[in-house]
Design a protein around this motif. Structure first.
Motif, PDB file in Angstrom:
ATOM      1  N   GLU A 283       7.289  -6.100  -1.644  1.00 36.78           N
ATOM      2  CA  GLU A 283       6.852  -5.543  -0.066  1.00 36.78           C
ATOM      3  C   GLU A 283       6.967  -3.999  -0.204  1.00 36.78           C
ATOM      4  O   GLU A 283       7.770  -3.492  -0.796  1.00 36.78           O
ATOM      5  CB  GLU A 283       8.214  -5.838   0.840  1.00 36.78           C
ATOM      6  CG  GLU A 283       8.285  -7.482   1.028  1.00 36.78           C
ATOM      7  CD  GLU A 283       7.073  -7.754   1.843  1.00 36.78           C
ATOM      8  OE1 GLU A 283       6.688  -7.305   2.725  1.00 36.78           O
ATOM      9  OE2 GLU A 283       6.686  -9.255   1.599  1.00 36.78           O
ATOM     10  N   ARG A 284       5.680  -3.682   0.278  1.00 35.59           N
ATOM     11  CA  ARG A 284       5.738  -2.080   0.521  1.00 35.59           C
ATOM     12  C   ARG A 284       6.061  -1.617   1.745  1.00 35.59           C
ATOM     13  O   ARG A 284       5.811  -2.446   3.010  1.00 35.59           O
ATOM     14  CB  ARG A 284       4.031  -1.835   0.231  1.00 35.59           C
ATOM     15  CG  ARG A 284       3.469  -2.252  -1.400  1.00 35.59           C
ATOM     16  CD  ARG A 284       4.080  -1.603  -2.264  1.00 35.59           C
ATOM     17  NE  ARG A 284       3.600  -2.045  -3.514  1.00 35.59           N
ATOM     18  CZ  ARG A 284       3.899  -1.456  -4.803  1.00 35.59           C
ATOM     19  NH1 ARG A 284       4.832  -0.616  -4.787  1.00 35.59           N
ATOM     20  NH2 ARG A 284       3.435  -2.123  -5.918  1.00 35.59           N
ATOM     21  N   MET A 285       6.302  -0.485   1.927  1.00 32.86           N
ATOM     22  CA  MET A 285       6.536   0.325   3.107  1.00 32.86           C
ATOM     23  C   MET A 285       5.405   0.737   3.800  1.00 32.86           C
ATOM     24  O   MET A 285       4.353   0.783   3.050  1.00 32.86           O
ATOM     25  CB  MET A 285       7.465   1.523   3.295  1.00 32.86           C
ATOM     26  CG  MET A 285       8.997   1.495   2.628  1.00 32.86           C
ATOM     27  SD  MET A 285       9.793   2.729   2.118  1.00 32.86           S
ATOM     28  CE  MET A 285       9.885   3.658   3.816  1.00 32.86           C
ATOM     29  N   GLU A 286       5.379   0.790   5.031  1.00 30.29           N
ATOM     30  CA  GLU A 286       4.197   1.263   5.751  1.00 30.29           C
ATOM     31  C   GLU A 286       4.095   2.687   5.163  1.00 30.29           C
ATOM     32  O   GLU A 286       4.772   3.576   5.152  1.00 30.29           O
ATOM     33  CB  GLU A 286       4.243   1.315   7.460  1.00 30.29           C
ATOM     34  CG  GLU A 286       4.322  -0.026   7.958  1.00 30.29           C
ATOM     35  CD  GLU A 286       3.246  -0.592   7.870  1.00 30.29           C
ATOM     36  OE1 GLU A 286       2.079  -0.050   8.253  1.00 30.29           O
ATOM     37  OE2 GLU A 286       3.158  -1.939   7.587  1.00 30.29           O
ATOM     38  N   PRO A 287       2.616   3.065   5.160  1.00 22.52           N
ATOM     39  CA  PRO A 287       2.318   4.473   4.990  1.00 22.52           C
ATOM     40  C   PRO A 287       2.989   5.343   5.844  1.00 22.52           C
ATOM     41  O   PRO A 287       3.038   5.018   7.051  1.00 22.52           O
ATOM     42  CB  PRO A 287       0.793   4.576   4.407  1.00 22.52           C
ATOM     43  CG  PRO A 287       0.362   3.367   5.239  1.00 22.52           C
ATOM     44  CD  PRO A 287       1.539   2.539   5.226  1.00 22.52           C
ATOM     45  N   LEU A 288       3.000   6.765   5.373  1.00 21.07           N
ATOM     46  CA  LEU A 288       3.638   7.743   6.432  1.00 21.07           C
ATOM     47  C   LEU A 288       2.388   8.097   7.377  1.00 21.07           C
ATOM     48  O   LEU A 288       2.717   8.290   8.586  1.00 21.07           O
ATOM     49  CB  LEU A 288       4.184   9.010   5.669  1.00 21.07           C
ATOM     50  CG  LEU A 288       5.310   8.720   4.950  1.00 21.07           C
ATOM     51  CD1 LEU A 288       5.613  10.189   4.340  1.00 21.07           C
ATOM     52  CD2 LEU A 288       6.496   8.651   6.039  1.00 21.07           C
ATOM     53  N   PHE A 289       1.346   8.272   6.927  1.00 19.34           N
ATOM     54  CA  PHE A 289       0.135   8.410   7.823  1.00 19.34           C
ATOM     55  C   PHE A 289      -0.714   7.314   7.643  1.00 19.34           C
ATOM     56  O   PHE A 289      -1.524   7.337   6.396  1.00 19.34           O
ATOM     57  CB  PHE A 289      -0.315   9.861   7.442  1.00 19.34           C
ATOM     58  CG  PHE A 289       0.732  10.900   7.384  1.00 19.34           C
ATOM     59  CD1 PHE A 289       1.262  11.386   8.786  1.00 19.34           C
ATOM     60  CD2 PHE A 289       1.169  11.310   6.338  1.00 19.34           C
ATOM     61  CE1 PHE A 289       2.364  12.197   8.710  1.00 19.34           C
ATOM     62  CE2 PHE A 289       2.319  12.699   6.366  1.00 19.34           C
ATOM     63  CZ  PHE A 289       2.693  12.906   7.451  1.00 19.34           C
ATOM     64  N   ALA A 290      -1.254   6.794   8.658  1.00 19.43           N
ATOM     65  CA  ALA A 290      -2.348   5.566   8.572  1.00 19.43           C
ATOM     66  C   ALA A 290      -3.509   6.152   8.260  1.00 19.43           C
ATOM     67  O   ALA A 290      -4.575   5.648   7.594  1.00 19.43           O
ATOM     68  CB  ALA A 290      -2.235   4.679   9.647  1.00 19.43           C
ATOM     69  N   SER A 291      -3.810   7.628   8.838  1.00 13.39           N
ATOM     70  CA  SER A 291      -5.425   8.206   8.661  1.00 13.39           C
ATOM     71  C   SER A 291      -5.171   9.757   8.412  1.00 13.39           C
ATOM     72  O   SER A 291      -4.038  10.228   8.727  1.00 13.39           O
ATOM     73  CB  SER A 291      -6.001   7.761   9.906  1.00 13.39           C
ATOM     74  OG  SER A 291      -5.223   8.647  11.048  1.00 13.39           O
ATOM     75  N   GLN A 292      -6.491  10.233   7.929  1.00 18.47           N
ATOM     76  CA  GLN A 292      -6.316  11.793   7.849  1.00 18.47           C
ATOM     77  C   GLN A 292      -6.050  12.273   9.113  1.00 18.47           C
ATOM     78  O   GLN A 292      -5.436  13.322   9.283  1.00 18.47           O
ATOM     79  CB  GLN A 292      -7.750  11.997   7.423  1.00 18.47           C
ATOM     80  CG  GLN A 292      -8.099  13.561   7.306  1.00 18.47           C
ATOM     81  CD  GLN A 292      -6.932  14.084   5.895  1.00 18.47           C
ATOM     82  OE1 GLN A 292      -6.803  13.131   4.763  1.00 18.47           O
ATOM     83  NE2 GLN A 292      -6.679  15.270   6.014  1.00 18.47           N
ATOM     84  N   GLU A 293      -6.587  11.745  10.338  1.00  8.63           N
ATOM     85  CA  GLU A 293      -6.236  12.297  11.578  1.00  8.63           C
ATOM     86  C   GLU A 293      -4.765  12.439  12.078  1.00  8.63           C
ATOM     87  O   GLU A 293      -4.163  13.329  12.439  1.00  8.63           O
ATOM     88  CB  GLU A 293      -7.039  11.577  12.670  1.00  8.63           C
ATOM     89  CG  GLU A 293      -8.426  11.721  12.800  1.00  8.63           C
ATOM     90  CD  GLU A 293      -9.104  10.848  11.585  1.00  8.63           C
ATOM     91  OE1 GLU A 293      -8.470   9.801  11.301  1.00  8.63           O
ATOM     92  OE2 GLU A 293     -10.160  11.218  11.091  1.00  8.63           O
ATOM     93  N   GLU A 294      -4.178  11.354  11.640  1.00  8.46           N
ATOM     94  CA  GLU A 294      -2.743  11.566  11.808  1.00  8.46           C
ATOM     95  C   GLU A 294      -2.019  12.496  10.943  1.00  8.46           C
ATOM     96  O   GLU A 294      -1.183  13.138  11.431  1.00  8.46           O
ATOM     97  CB  GLU A 294      -1.983   9.878  11.403  1.00  8.46           C
ATOM     98  CG  GLU A 294      -2.081   9.168  12.467  1.00  8.46           C
ATOM     99  CD  GLU A 294      -1.236   7.772  11.957  1.00  8.46           C
ATOM    100  OE1 GLU A 294      -0.222   8.005  11.441  1.00  8.46           O
ATOM    101  OE2 GLU A 294      -1.692   6.847  12.718  1.00  8.46           O
ATOM    102  N   TYR A 295      -2.286  12.573   9.734  1.00  7.32           N
ATOM    103  CA  TYR A 295      -1.827  13.630   8.866  1.00  7.32           C
ATOM    104  C   TYR A 295      -2.194  14.968   9.410  1.00  7.32           C
ATOM    105  O   TYR A 295      -1.341  16.047   9.416  1.00  7.32           O
ATOM    106  CB  TYR A 295      -2.314  13.654   7.544  1.00  7.32           C
ATOM    107  CG  TYR A 295      -1.924  14.670   6.785  1.00  7.32           C
ATOM    108  CD1 TYR A 295      -0.509  14.746   6.103  1.00  7.32           C
ATOM    109  CD2 TYR A 295      -2.621  15.660   6.244  1.00  7.32           C
ATOM    110  CE1 TYR A 295      -0.114  16.039   5.418  1.00  7.32           C
ATOM    111  CE2 TYR A 295      -2.111  16.784   5.573  1.00  7.32           C
ATOM    112  CZ  TYR A 295      -0.878  16.746   5.143  1.00  7.32           C
ATOM    113  OH  TYR A 295      -0.469  17.885   4.256  1.00  7.32           O
ATOM    114  N   ASP A 296      -3.421  15.227   9.903  1.00  3.02           N
ATOM    115  CA  ASP A 296      -3.858  16.503  10.468  1.00  3.02           C
ATOM    116  C   ASP A 296      -3.066  16.914  11.799  1.00  3.02           C
ATOM    117  O   ASP A 296      -2.581  18.144  11.880  1.00  3.02           O
ATOM    118  CB  ASP A 296      -5.258  16.672  10.622  1.00  3.02           C
ATOM    119  CG  ASP A 296      -6.048  16.364   9.392  1.00  3.02           C
ATOM    120  OD1 ASP A 296      -5.736  16.872   8.308  1.00  3.02           O
ATOM    121  OD2 ASP A 296      -7.303  16.057   9.625  1.00  3.02           O
ATOM    122  N   ALA A 297      -2.694  16.012  12.499  1.00  3.60           N
ATOM    123  CA  ALA A 297      -2.198  16.187  13.719  1.00  3.60           C
ATOM    124  C   ALA A 297      -0.609  16.528  13.354  1.00  3.60           C
ATOM    125  O   ALA A 297      -0.159  17.607  14.084  1.00  3.60           O
ATOM    126  CB  ALA A 297      -1.927  14.975  14.545  1.00  3.60           C
TER     127      ALA A 297
END
Length: 313
Positions: A283-297
């Motif tokens: 089982e993998r954990m959810e990624p910290l950021f689902a998209s580049q936009e989330e990371y930029d924010a």
């Protein structure tokens, strides 16, 4: 078209295949490192068999530590490794009392006593296995085969820990600095593997009678076998070094094939190359950021917090 059986052994570092004819004679076999690309490697091996023999209808069976998921996806029966190895030994080396098998990342001792089979296995740690030998060889700037060549000329043995690569490096580095020779170090590394296998797996239960040596490292490294033979004080009569000892699990799974499951060589290759996408077994954990936009924010929000700095002078 006559039917043949196919045994596939998917180990932690290699893929082995064995094709037997209707009289249980080995007609094709190969052994290849997979570098974590199991499907592609297996498809390549099947292609080699196809190039040599053309189309075949096969009764397949898969075994090995990495084989269960693949067996489910291919719809091919799976057999447990100890059963596969035991089947091979009963057919090809029936006098065996104890089998010692080293793999890429595991070690096994199998005791055969009056029809009972008892297995001891180290599958959780790669200490004292094939990948451990590879790791130690790189310390001496060679590979496993080079280590084997060096070990033929050894004069002295040094105590080296084999239960973990980290401990072994700690033991080896000072010896290198002190000018220990590569032959002595190589033989000492093999001796460490022997000590680790015997003490860690046998746990005091004696290894007696006819002893068979199986698995890639013991097949390809004659000096590693010699270390075992020397330590266990075996004579020629009680030492069993079967032909194709690196393929025993694959041969054993082919011997366990059932007639009700058959597949053509081409169909199996096609399934491997095209239709299977293996899921991760963990089982993998959810990624910290689902998209580049989330990371930029996130980055913009965090960059607004600044620690005040001043000039130390």
């Amino acid at each position: 078209m006559n039917y043949k059986t196919l045994g596939i052994d998917i180990g932690s570092t290699t893929v082995k295949i064995a094709i037997l004819d209707e009289n249980e004679n080995l007609i094709f076999a190969d052994y290849k490192r997979h570098f974590a690309n199991i499907q592609e490697t297996l498809a390549d091996l099947l292609q080699e068999a196809f190039d040599q023999y053309g189309e075949m209808t096969l009764h397949p069976v898969i075994t090995g530590s990495g084989g269960l998921t693949l067996a489910n996806h291919l719809g091919v029966p799976f057999t447990q490794e100890v059963i596969a190895v035991s089947t091979s030994l009963q057919k090809l080396a029936p006098k065996t009392d104890v089998a010692i098998e080293l793999g890429g990342e595991d070690a096994k001792i199998i005791y055969f006593e009056n029809g009972n089979v008892e297995q001891r296995m180290n599958g959780i740690c790669a200490g004292g296995t094939g990948s451990f030998i590879d790791q130690m060889a790189s310390l001496l700037q060679t590979d496993a085969t080079g280590l084997n060549e060096y070990a033929k000329d050894y004069k002295a043995l040094y105590p080296i820990a084999a239960r973990c690569g980290v401990f072994a490096k700690t033991d080896i580095q000072p010896l290198i600095n002190d000018g220990a020779t590569k032959p002595d170090l190589s033989a000492s590394i093999f001796q460490a593997v022997v000590n680790q296998t015997i003490s860690g797996l046998a746990c005091g239960k004696p290894i007696r009678g006819h002893v068979a040596f199986l698995g890639g490292p013991l097949h390809f490294l004659s000096e590693l076998r010699e270390s075992f033979i020397r330590t266990l004080k075996l004579d020629g009569e009680h030492t069993i070094i079967p032909e194709n000892s690196h393929l025993f699990a694959a041969i054993g799974s082919a011997l366990n094939a059932k007639e009700d499951n058959s597949i053509s060589l081409t169909e199996m290759k096609d399934r491997l190359r095209n239709s299977i996408k293996l899921d991760f077994e963990v089982e993998r954990m959810e990624p910290l950021f689902a998209s580049q936009e989330e990371y930029d924010a996130f980055a913009n929000r965090q960059s607004s917090y600044k620690v005040k700095t001043g000039d130390l002078a």
